[in-house]
Design a protein around this motif. Structure first.
Motif, PDB file in Angstrom:
ATOM      1  N   TYR A 175       0.817  -1.210   0.000  1.00 16.98           N
ATOM      2  CA  TYR A 175       0.000   0.000   0.000  1.00 16.98           C
ATOM      3  C   TYR A 175       0.853   1.264   0.000  1.00 16.98           C
ATOM      4  O   TYR A 175       0.496   2.263  -0.632  1.00 16.98           O
ATOM      5  CB  TYR A 175      -0.944   0.005   1.202  1.00 16.98           C
ATOM      6  CG  TYR A 175      -1.882   1.184   1.201  1.00 16.98           C
ATOM      7  CD1 TYR A 175      -2.983   1.219   0.344  1.00 16.98           C
ATOM      8  CD2 TYR A 175      -1.659   2.281   2.037  1.00 16.98           C
ATOM      9  CE1 TYR A 175      -3.840   2.305   0.319  1.00 16.98           C
ATOM     10  CE2 TYR A 175      -2.516   3.369   2.016  1.00 16.98           C
ATOM     11  CZ  TYR A 175      -3.603   3.379   1.169  1.00 16.98           C
ATOM     12  OH  TYR A 175      -4.448   4.456   1.141  1.00 16.98           O
ATOM     13  N   LEU A 176       1.967   1.226   0.684  1.00 13.65           N
ATOM     14  CA  LEU A 176       2.833   2.408   0.763  1.00 13.65           C
ATOM     15  C   LEU A 176       3.901   2.426  -0.322  1.00 13.65           C
ATOM     16  O   LEU A 176       4.782   3.287  -0.316  1.00 13.65           O
ATOM     17  CB  LEU A 176       3.501   2.473   2.141  1.00 13.65           C
ATOM     18  CG  LEU A 176       2.555   2.529   3.348  1.00 13.65           C
ATOM     19  CD1 LEU A 176       3.361   2.593   4.645  1.00 13.65           C
ATOM     20  CD2 LEU A 176       1.615   3.720   3.249  1.00 13.65           C
ATOM     21  N   ASP A 177       3.824   1.503  -1.266  1.00 13.52           N
ATOM     22  CA  ASP A 177       4.833   1.399  -2.323  1.00 13.52           C
ATOM     23  C   ASP A 177       4.708   2.557  -3.309  1.00 13.52           C
ATOM     24  O   ASP A 177       3.632   2.823  -3.837  1.00 13.52           O
ATOM     25  CB  ASP A 177       4.658   0.071  -3.061  1.00 13.52           C
ATOM     26  CG  ASP A 177       5.777  -0.183  -4.056  1.00 13.52           C
ATOM     27  OD1 ASP A 177       6.762   0.578  -4.057  1.00 13.52           O
ATOM     28  OD2 ASP A 177       5.670  -1.157  -4.832  1.00 13.52           O
ATOM     29  N   ARG A 178       5.808   3.237  -3.547  1.00  7.84           N
ATOM     30  CA  ARG A 178       5.859   4.332  -4.531  1.00  7.84           C
ATOM     31  C   ARG A 178       6.927   4.078  -5.589  1.00  7.84           C
ATOM     32  O   ARG A 178       7.389   4.998  -6.255  1.00  7.84           O
ATOM     33  CB  ARG A 178       6.141   5.663  -3.817  1.00  7.84           C
ATOM     34  CG  ARG A 178       5.074   6.066  -2.795  1.00  7.84           C
ATOM     35  CD  ARG A 178       3.727   6.324  -3.458  1.00  7.84           C
ATOM     36  NE  ARG A 178       2.713   6.718  -2.491  1.00  7.84           N
ATOM     37  CZ  ARG A 178       1.898   5.885  -1.884  1.00  7.84           C
ATOM     38  NH1 ARG A 178       1.985   4.572  -2.133  1.00  7.84           N
ATOM     39  NH2 ARG A 178       0.999   6.313  -1.021  1.00  7.84           N
ATOM     40  N   SER A 179       7.294   2.829  -5.775  1.00 10.74           N
ATOM     41  CA  SER A 179       8.340   2.480  -6.733  1.00 10.74           C
ATOM     42  C   SER A 179       7.817   2.584  -8.167  1.00 10.74           C
ATOM     43  O   SER A 179       6.608   2.569  -8.412  1.00 10.74           O
ATOM     44  CB  SER A 179       8.850   1.058  -6.477  1.00 10.74           C
ATOM     45  OG  SER A 179       7.810   0.111  -6.684  1.00 10.74           O
ATOM     46  N   GLU A 180       8.739   2.662  -9.095  1.00 11.47           N
ATOM     47  CA  GLU A 180       8.398   2.757 -10.511  1.00 11.47           C
ATOM     48  C   GLU A 180       7.951   1.379 -11.011  1.00 11.47           C
ATOM     49  O   GLU A 180       8.667   0.395 -10.856  1.00 11.47           O
ATOM     50  CB  GLU A 180       9.617   3.226 -11.314  1.00 11.47           C
ATOM     51  CG  GLU A 180       9.293   3.723 -12.702  1.00 11.47           C
ATOM     52  CD  GLU A 180       8.509   5.019 -12.705  1.00 11.47           C
ATOM     53  OE1 GLU A 180       7.755   5.233 -13.672  1.00 11.47           O
ATOM     54  OE2 GLU A 180       8.647   5.815 -11.749  1.00 11.47           O
ATOM     55  N   PRO A 181       6.759   1.290 -11.617  1.00 11.63           N
ATOM     56  CA  PRO A 181       6.286  -0.024 -12.075  1.00 11.63           C
ATOM     57  C   PRO A 181       7.025  -0.515 -13.316  1.00 11.63           C
ATOM     58  O   PRO A 181       7.442   0.270 -14.165  1.00 11.63           O
ATOM     59  CB  PRO A 181       4.803   0.233 -12.391  1.00 11.63           C
ATOM     60  CG  PRO A 181       4.725   1.681 -12.696  1.00 11.63           C
ATOM     61  CD  PRO A 181       5.758   2.349 -11.830  1.00 11.63           C
ATOM     62  N   GLN A 182       7.194  -1.820 -13.384  1.00 10.69           N
ATOM     63  CA  GLN A 182       7.772  -2.468 -14.558  1.00 10.69           C
ATOM     64  C   GLN A 182       6.674  -3.294 -15.226  1.00 10.69           C
ATOM     65  O   GLN A 182       5.998  -4.083 -14.585  1.00 10.69           O
ATOM     66  CB  GLN A 182       8.934  -3.386 -14.151  1.00 10.69           C
ATOM     67  CG  GLN A 182       9.547  -4.157 -15.305  1.00 10.69           C
ATOM     68  CD  GLN A 182      10.583  -5.163 -14.839  1.00 10.69           C
ATOM     69  OE1 GLN A 182      10.885  -5.247 -13.644  1.00 10.69           O
ATOM     70  NE2 GLN A 182      11.117  -5.936 -15.767  1.00 10.69           N
ATOM     71  N   VAL A 183       6.491  -3.103 -16.541  1.00 12.71           N
ATOM     72  CA  VAL A 183       5.399  -3.750 -17.261  1.00 12.71           C
ATOM     73  C   VAL A 183       5.928  -4.890 -18.118  1.00 12.71           C
ATOM     74  O   VAL A 183       6.858  -4.713 -18.906  1.00 12.71           O
ATOM     75  CB  VAL A 183       4.644  -2.735 -18.145  1.00 12.71           C
ATOM     76  CG1 VAL A 183       3.492  -3.422 -18.890  1.00 12.71           C
ATOM     77  CG2 VAL A 183       4.114  -1.586 -17.304  1.00 12.71           C
ATOM     78  N   VAL A 184       5.332  -6.097 -17.943  1.00  8.05           N
ATOM     79  CA  VAL A 184       5.715  -7.282 -18.694  1.00  8.05           C
ATOM     80  C   VAL A 184       4.468  -7.884 -19.325  1.00  8.05           C
ATOM     81  O   VAL A 184       3.465  -8.082 -18.638  1.00  8.05           O
ATOM     82  CB  VAL A 184       6.390  -8.334 -17.781  1.00  8.05           C
ATOM     83  CG1 VAL A 184       6.747  -9.581 -18.570  1.00  8.05           C
ATOM     84  CG2 VAL A 184       7.627  -7.746 -17.115  1.00  8.05           C
ATOM     85  N   PRO A 185       4.476  -8.171 -20.636  1.00  4.30           N
ATOM     86  CA  PRO A 185       3.286  -8.755 -21.271  1.00  4.30           C
ATOM     87  C   PRO A 185       3.133 -10.239 -20.936  1.00  4.30           C
ATOM     88  O   PRO A 185       4.118 -10.952 -20.731  1.00  4.30           O
ATOM     89  CB  PRO A 185       3.551  -8.550 -22.763  1.00  4.30           C
ATOM     90  CG  PRO A 185       5.040  -8.512 -22.884  1.00  4.30           C
ATOM     91  CD  PRO A 185       5.538  -7.882 -21.614  1.00  4.30           C
ATOM     92  N   ALA A 186       1.897 -10.704 -20.891  1.00  5.34           N
ATOM     93  CA  ALA A 186       1.603 -12.124 -20.639  1.00  5.34           C
ATOM     94  C   ALA A 186       0.300 -12.482 -21.336  1.00  5.34           C
ATOM     95  O   ALA A 186      -0.567 -11.637 -21.552  1.00  5.34           O
ATOM     96  CB  ALA A 186       1.504 -12.397 -19.143  1.00  5.34           C
ATOM     97  N   VAL A 234      -2.267  -9.462 -21.715  1.00  5.81           N
ATOM     98  CA  VAL A 234      -2.446  -8.490 -20.637  1.00  5.81           C
ATOM     99  C   VAL A 234      -1.082  -8.022 -20.159  1.00  5.81           C
ATOM    100  O   VAL A 234      -0.051  -8.608 -20.517  1.00  5.81           O
ATOM    101  CB  VAL A 234      -3.230  -9.109 -19.452  1.00  5.81           C
ATOM    102  CG1 VAL A 234      -4.656  -9.438 -19.846  1.00  5.81           C
ATOM    103  CG2 VAL A 234      -2.514 -10.339 -18.906  1.00  5.81           C
ATOM    104  N   ASP A 235      -1.087  -6.956 -19.386  1.00  4.84           N
ATOM    105  CA  ASP A 235       0.150  -6.434 -18.803  1.00  4.84           C
ATOM    106  C   ASP A 235       0.282  -6.896 -17.363  1.00  4.84           C
ATOM    107  O   ASP A 235      -0.665  -6.779 -16.579  1.00  4.84           O
ATOM    108  CB  ASP A 235       0.147  -4.906 -18.832  1.00  4.84           C
ATOM    109  CG  ASP A 235       0.330  -4.349 -20.237  1.00  4.84           C
ATOM    110  OD1 ASP A 235       0.924  -5.057 -21.061  1.00  4.84           O
ATOM    111  OD2 ASP A 235      -0.145  -3.223 -20.493  1.00  4.84           O
ATOM    112  N   VAL A 236       1.444  -7.437 -17.036  1.00  4.13           N
ATOM    113  CA  VAL A 236       1.762  -7.742 -15.636  1.00  4.13           C
ATOM    114  C   VAL A 236       2.580  -6.570 -15.110  1.00  4.13           C
ATOM    115  O   VAL A 236       3.683  -6.307 -15.585  1.00  4.13           O
ATOM    116  CB  VAL A 236       2.561  -9.048 -15.510  1.00  4.13           C
ATOM    117  CG1 VAL A 236       2.895  -9.318 -14.048  1.00  4.13           C
ATOM    118  CG2 VAL A 236       1.787 -10.214 -16.102  1.00  4.13           C
ATOM    119  N   ILE A 237       2.003  -5.846 -14.147  1.00  3.91           N
ATOM    120  CA  ILE A 237       2.685  -4.681 -13.573  1.00  3.91           C
ATOM    121  C   ILE A 237       3.399  -5.118 -12.310  1.00  3.91           C
ATOM    122  O   ILE A 237       2.758  -5.547 -11.341  1.00  3.91           O
ATOM    123  CB  ILE A 237       1.698  -3.533 -13.276  1.00  3.91           C
ATOM    124  CG1 ILE A 237       1.056  -3.022 -14.568  1.00  3.91           C
ATOM    125  CG2 ILE A 237       2.413  -2.384 -12.577  1.00  3.91           C
ATOM    126  CD1 ILE A 237      -0.214  -3.691 -14.944  1.00  3.91           C
TER     127      ILE A 237
END
Length: 253
Positions: A175-186, A234-237
């Motif tokens: 919930y407190l995560d503010r990291s940059e998301p990484q997107v991977v297709p699946a 879909v995108d896996v974030i």
């Protein structure tokens, strides 16, 4: 016979002054009041947390605060309040404010967040549980491991504390995560609906999206479930996590 004294003309008889002093409540009455309030709050938060956890930033901290309040009440009113009061005991109990929010929070975060791996969170939760149990034994006379009742209470508290710290770790991490998301297709492999007694749950199975991940089934919302079909991409974030426990969720492209 004595004679009544007459008041002088023009003067009125004064009534005695009514005292506004109220006797302080007994220790038992205060303990009973605190335990009742804690019980009501635990039931209310459990319903709120599961049926409509909004606002999330408010309901979850309250859920995590209630078990601590229960322990404090047991310590503050030692001898009157017990954690695990049996049928033969006349003592009050704070088991429900400790048990219900802890289990409820664990179920809530398990439904809301998907960690890439869980083993490290369980190890840390186990260490925190042992430390908390040791501290509780030191502070609360009821948790005397040399007595049968104390030993049983400790055994009951271990899984409760484990659920509490595990859910707290995941909540803080995600919930407190503010990291940059990484997107991977699946790719979507399949989807299914689990029909429960009160509500339905929707699941989507996606193909392996990293070298160390096999096919994964993820719970999704009904709208998301209706918007995708087998074979769609879909995108896996993936997020890093505040406590460095990677977690993920899926979204539409």
């Amino acid at each position: 016979m004595g004679s009544r004294r007459k008041m002088p003309y023009g003067k009125k008889r004064k009534h005695p002054i009514k005292s506004t002093y109220k006797a302080p409540k007994s220790r038992y009455q205060r303990a009973r009041q605190f335990t009742q309030y804690a019980d009501y709050a635990s039931y209310a938060v459990a319903i709120w947390m599961w049926l409509a956890p909004t606002p999330y930033f408010l309901v979850m901290p309250i859920a995590f605060a209630l078990p601590v309040i229960g322990i404090v009440i047991a310590y503050r009113f030692s001898g009157i309040v017990e954690i695990n009061s049996d049928e033969e005991s006349t003592a009050l109990t704070v088991m429900y404010p400790i048990l219900i929010p802890s289990i409820g929070a664990a179920l809530r975060v398990f439904a809301d967040y998907n960690l890439a791996t869980y083993w490290l969170t369980w190890i840390i939760a186990a260490i925190l549980t042992l430390l908390a149990i040791a501290f509780a034994i030191y502070k609360i006379k009821e948790l005397n491991p040399k007595t049968i009742k104390g030993y049983i209470t400790i055994l009951v508290m271990i899984p409760i504390f484990l659920c509490y710290f595990w859910s707290l770790l995941i909540f803080v991490n995600c919930y407190l995560d503010r990291s940059e998301p990484q997107v991977v297709p699946a790719k979507v492999l399949s989807k299914r609906i689990y029909e429960g007694d009160s509500s339905d749950s929707f699941y989507v199975s996606i193909d392996a999206w990293s070298a160390d991940r096999s096919a994964t089934e993820v719970e999704v919302t009904e709208d998301f479930y209706d918007a995708i079909f087998e074979g769609n991409q879909v995108d896996v974030i993936i997020r890093e996590g505040t406590l460095r426990f990677p977690w993920y969720y899926i979204g539409l492209e």
